[in-house]
Design a protein around this motif. Structure first.
Motif, PDB file in Angstrom:
ATOM      1  N   TYR A 181       0.846  -1.355   0.109  1.00  0.00           N
ATOM      2  CA  TYR A 181       0.050   0.142  -0.001  1.00  0.00           C
ATOM      3  C   TYR A 181       0.860   1.189   0.019  1.00  0.00           C
ATOM      4  O   TYR A 181       1.687   1.505   0.930  1.00  0.00           O
ATOM      5  N   SER A 182       0.810   1.723  -1.249  1.00  0.00           N
ATOM      6  CA  SER A 182       1.720   3.197  -1.322  1.00  0.00           C
ATOM      7  C   SER A 182       1.116   4.101  -2.224  1.00  0.00           C
ATOM      8  O   SER A 182       0.194   3.700  -3.206  1.00  0.00           O
ATOM      9  N   ILE A 201      -0.503   7.768   6.582  1.00  0.00           N
ATOM     10  CA  ILE A 201      -0.905   6.787   5.536  1.00  0.00           C
ATOM     11  C   ILE A 201      -1.402   5.302   6.028  1.00  0.00           C
ATOM     12  O   ILE A 201      -2.277   4.634   5.648  1.00  0.00           O
ATOM     13  N   HIS A 247      -8.816   0.504   4.318  1.00  0.00           N
ATOM     14  CA  HIS A 247      -8.966  -0.334   2.969  1.00  0.00           C
ATOM     15  C   HIS A 247      -8.797  -1.732   3.273  1.00  0.00           C
ATOM     16  O   HIS A 247      -9.191  -2.658   2.534  1.00  0.00           O
ATOM     17  N   THR A 297      -5.391   5.417   6.533  1.00  0.00           N
ATOM     18  CA  THR A 297      -5.866   5.113   5.329  1.00  0.00           C
ATOM     19  C   THR A 297      -5.784   3.363   4.926  1.00  0.00           C
ATOM     20  O   THR A 297      -6.553   2.759   4.465  1.00  0.00           O
ATOM     21  N   ALA A 298      -4.608   2.983   4.851  1.00  0.00           N
ATOM     22  CA  ALA A 298      -4.265   1.417   4.726  1.00  0.00           C
ATOM     23  C   ALA A 298      -5.211   0.637   5.536  1.00  0.00           C
ATOM     24  O   ALA A 298      -5.936  -0.308   5.106  1.00  0.00           O
ATOM     25  N   ARG A 299      -5.355   0.873   6.868  1.00  0.00           N
ATOM     26  CA  ARG A 299      -6.027   0.314   7.745  1.00  0.00           C
ATOM     27  C   ARG A 299      -7.472   0.335   7.214  1.00  0.00           C
ATOM     28  O   ARG A 299      -8.592  -0.839   7.373  1.00  0.00           O
ATOM     29  N   LEU A 311       0.080  -6.789   4.629  1.00  0.00           N
ATOM     30  CA  LEU A 311      -0.092  -5.425   4.087  1.00  0.00           C
ATOM     31  C   LEU A 311       1.379  -4.827   4.418  1.00  0.00           C
ATOM     32  O   LEU A 311       1.572  -4.385   5.639  1.00  0.00           O
ATOM     33  N   VAL A 316       3.002  -1.209   4.068  1.00  0.00           N
ATOM     34  CA  VAL A 316       2.707   0.275   4.118  1.00  0.00           C
ATOM     35  C   VAL A 316       3.902   1.091   4.141  1.00  0.00           C
ATOM     36  O   VAL A 316       4.903   1.057   4.942  1.00  0.00           O
ATOM     37  N   ILE A 365      -0.334  -5.382   9.576  1.00  0.00           N
ATOM     38  CA  ILE A 365       0.129  -4.474   8.726  1.00  0.00           C
ATOM     39  C   ILE A 365       1.648  -4.219   9.149  1.00  0.00           C
ATOM     40  O   ILE A 365       1.884  -4.027  10.382  1.00  0.00           O
TER      41      ILE A 365
END
Length: 160
Positions: free
Chosen positions: A12-13, A54, A61, A57-59, A44, A46, A67
């Motif tokens: 995730y980036s 970020i 999605h 947001t990643a959590r 994931l 990140v 993570i």
């Protein structure tokens, strides 16, 4: 049984270059996926090299994924920042590929991974609070096993 398997992760980036950089650096020790369905042991990664914001947001999605935050180096302040946001592991772009594989396997197994010697020193010397990294999956406590791992990595100091 999974120790010999390559860890499976999504990236995730906001930067496609970040994924390419990861594939070039650790692509031989991690299997990256973009499949629609989540695999049973999938994490994931990140990109926190620019900002730890970020993570939220990643959590959002990927709420079911463990993570691992990737930071530029083992700066204790940055590590503490991402841990406080509830990540399950932290690894530095400076860590060797073998550390990436080991760390991801620990996180995918339900544990926590804190890479880099900078934070290890801070935890051992108690500059960092043991309760900073609380999250639904983790109490934030540093266990005896973690402390022994830190001591083992740092070696014994004179007078211990």
């Amino acid at each position: 049984p999974w120790r010999e398997d390559l860890p499976v992760c999504r990236v995730y980036s906001h930067s496609p270059r970040f994924r390419q950089q990861l594939e070039g650096y650790v692509g031989h020790v991690i299997r990256f996926t973009t499949a629609r369905e989540k695999e049973p042991r999938e994490g994931l990664i990140v990109d926190c090299t620019g900002s730890a914001e970020i993570v939220r947001t990643a959590r959002g999605h990927f709420p079911a994924h463990p993570i691992v935050a990737v930071i530029n180096d083992s700066d204790p302040a940055r590590v503490i920042d991402v841990l406080a946001r509830g990540v399950d592991g932290v690894i530095s772009m400076n860590d060797p590929p073998s550390a990436w594989r080991e760390g991801l396997n620990v996180v995918l197994g339900g544990g926590r991974w804190v890479g880099g010697p900078g934070l290890d020193v801070s935890l051992e010397q108690k500059y960092a609070s043991y309760g900073i990294a609380t999250h639904d999956r983790h109490s934030g406590d540093v266990t005896m096993r973690t402390q022994l791992f830190v001591k083992d990595r740092l070696g014994e100091e004179h007078g211990d």
